[in-house]
Design a protein around this motif. Sequence first.
Motif, mmCIF file in Angstrom:
data_model
loop_
_atom_site.group_PDB
_atom_site.id
_atom_site.type_symbol
_atom_site.label_atom_id
_atom_site.label_comp_id
_atom_site.label_asym_id
_atom_site.label_seq_id
_atom_site.Cartn_x
_atom_site.Cartn_y
_atom_site.Cartn_z
ATOM 1 N N ARG A 231 3.965 2.749 -4.892
ATOM 2 C CA ARG A 231 4.254 1.707 -5.876
ATOM 3 C C ARG A 231 4.447 2.371 -7.236
ATOM 4 O O ARG A 231 3.638 3.205 -7.641
ATOM 5 N N VAL A 232 5.497 1.972 -7.945
ATOM 6 C CA VAL A 232 5.874 2.611 -9.206
ATOM 7 C C VAL A 232 5.850 1.569 -10.312
ATOM 8 O O VAL A 232 6.491 0.509 -10.189
ATOM 9 N N GLY A 239 5.362 -5.093 -16.330
ATOM 10 C CA GLY A 239 5.308 -6.254 -15.459
ATOM 11 C C GLY A 239 6.191 -6.174 -14.237
ATOM 12 O O GLY A 239 6.108 -7.045 -13.365
ATOM 13 N N GLN A 240 7.033 -5.170 -14.128
ATOM 14 C CA GLN A 240 7.919 -5.029 -12.986
ATOM 15 C C GLN A 240 7.440 -3.856 -12.124
ATOM 16 O O GLN A 240 7.160 -2.777 -12.644
ATOM 17 N N LYS A 241 7.354 -4.095 -10.829
ATOM 18 C CA LYS A 241 6.907 -3.080 -9.895
ATOM 19 C C LYS A 241 8.052 -2.704 -8.974
ATOM 20 O O LYS A 241 8.822 -3.557 -8.542
ATOM 21 N N TYR A 242 8.143 -1.435 -8.665
ATOM 22 C CA TYR A 242 9.191 -0.919 -7.798
ATOM 23 C C TYR A 242 8.547 -0.168 -6.637
ATOM 24 O O TYR A 242 7.419 0.325 -6.735
ATOM 25 N N THR A 243 9.314 -0.083 -5.559
ATOM 26 C CA THR A 243 8.845 0.563 -4.351
ATOM 27 C C THR A 243 9.625 1.847 -4.131
ATOM 28 O O THR A 243 10.857 1.851 -4.219
ATOM 29 N N ALA A 244 8.911 2.911 -3.856
ATOM 30 C CA ALA A 244 9.525 4.207 -3.573
ATOM 31 C C ALA A 244 9.074 4.674 -2.197
ATOM 32 O O ALA A 244 8.008 4.301 -1.707
ATOM 33 N N VAL A 245 9.906 5.490 -1.570
ATOM 34 C CA VAL A 245 9.624 6.063 -0.258
ATOM 35 C C VAL A 245 9.505 7.574 -0.417
ATOM 36 O O VAL A 245 10.404 8.216 -0.962
ATOM 37 N N ASN A 282 1.578 5.066 -7.596
ATOM 38 C CA ASN A 282 0.408 4.796 -6.759
ATOM 39 C C ASN A 282 0.840 5.013 -5.309
ATOM 40 O O ASN A 282 1.482 4.155 -4.710
ATOM 41 N N THR A 283 0.500 6.169 -4.759
ATOM 42 C CA THR A 283 0.912 6.523 -3.404
ATOM 43 C C THR A 283 -0.050 5.895 -2.402
ATOM 44 O O THR A 283 -1.264 6.068 -2.512
ATOM 45 N N VAL A 284 0.499 5.186 -1.440
ATOM 46 C CA VAL A 284 -0.299 4.501 -0.419
ATOM 47 C C VAL A 284 -0.299 5.348 0.847
ATOM 48 O O VAL A 284 0.749 5.574 1.452
ATOM 49 N N PHE A 285 -1.469 5.826 1.242
ATOM 50 C CA PHE A 285 -1.598 6.618 2.466
ATOM 51 C C PHE A 285 -1.826 5.742 3.692
ATOM 52 O O PHE A 285 -1.531 6.155 4.813
ATOM 53 N N VAL A 387 0.639 -3.689 2.364
ATOM 54 C CA VAL A 387 1.784 -2.792 2.338
ATOM 55 C C VAL A 387 3.001 -3.461 2.945
ATOM 56 O O VAL A 387 4.129 -3.229 2.530
ATOM 57 N N GLU A 388 2.805 -4.355 3.940
ATOM 58 C CA GLU A 388 3.931 -5.006 4.564
ATOM 59 C C GLU A 388 4.717 -5.856 3.574
ATOM 60 O O GLU A 388 5.900 -6.108 3.776
#
Length: 440
Positions: A231-232, A239-245, A282-285, A387-388
């Motif tokens: 999560r970025v 206020g805006q959240k982005y998703t990274a892989v 914020n890296t999600v393991f 996470v889903e």
Amino acid sequence: MASKVIYATVAVAGIALASGAAWWYQKPKAASANGPSAATGPVAAGGAGKPVTVEAAKVEVVRLVDDAQAVGSLRSRRSVVLRPEVSGRITQLNFTDGQRVRKGQVLVQFDDQLPLAQVQQSQAELSIAQANQKRNQELVAQNFVSQRSLDESAANLQVAQAKLSLAKATAARLKIVAPFDGIAGIRLVNPGDYLKDGADIVNIEDIDALFVDFRLPERFQSKVRRGQIARVDLDALPGQKYTAVVQAIDPLIDANGRSVAVRACIDNRQLRLRPGMFARVNTVFGQRDNATVIPEEALLPQGDSQFVIKLTPGAEAQTWTTQRIPVQVGIRRPGKVEIIGGLQAGDTVVTTGQQRVQRDGMKVSVVVLNATAAPSAKSPAPAPAPVEALAPQVAAGANPCLVGMRDMGVPPAASRRSAAPAPAAGPQESVARPAPRNPA
């Protein structure tokens, strides 16, 4: 002289009388109030008298996300600064600042009159060499010339072909084309400028997908995997959240900071983000939906082990019995800690007043009990977003980040959950699977 002796005697007698009166006033009063054994015995220690008071909390079941925070910067997926390979004068600029360009599009044209003339000259020489080669082949077939003449004409033909290729390559270098699809930056030159080789012209940025580069402490190098979700948050876009892989992990650990470099990809087809932005990652393991947690103050560290004081209902009403048990600690969160062994959901542990519990089996009374029950369908406990919930943002459409993941052989589903343990292999699999080789 006699008067001094009398005064001294009266003073000593007065002091003795006052001391005795004070002792008599205090001693009998304390004895009558508390009894002869009030200062000692098990009653004062709380063993056989009033139970010791403590604060306690119940073991909660919540959704827990295993993650790590870091800071990083956004970078273009592909970025290049166009520079000429040869010196020359600019005759045409076929783009405007900030324009989207396509791969192979001619952006800058240099003066190519002399190279084009050299191409024509080389073409004429090639035509003569081809005619001589054909004539010598016919003459050799009729035995009018020697084989040496044919070999010389063949060599001349190869030289003419090489000259033509060289002239065309020189002329092609006077045209600068876009190496990939992207957006042109702000140009630094104008038509008519004479540039030397290596001078900056304009930058081309491919920002349909952006890379976020960040570093994690070396203790996370065994957890981070390609395909995981990050999560970025951006300070420039609150206020805006982005998703990274996560797409790549540097195999080298930085010896200075003892950290590992990680690169993740963000879908930026809407062009809201720009390279160079500051990012909080914020890296999600992985995540566990039924994690048991307790307040962090309930832990009692002792060496390398962790203990808690568990409470069980006592024989008397409103009393509890203590039991000191070891526990295994998992993920830590502010004020909370996960327990992966030793406790179950619904157990009660002491959070304040552990120093008053001197042994197992003591009777205590709870003054404050955090009776937060396990989350149910009617009253769910607050928890991080699963996470889903981020998966549709990643999997929708032709995401350029996921295209890169498929090229690396990582399925998109790997970004939704941490890898599950592989099932045990059967007898046939264990026989067919070769043993790993020792690199040494």
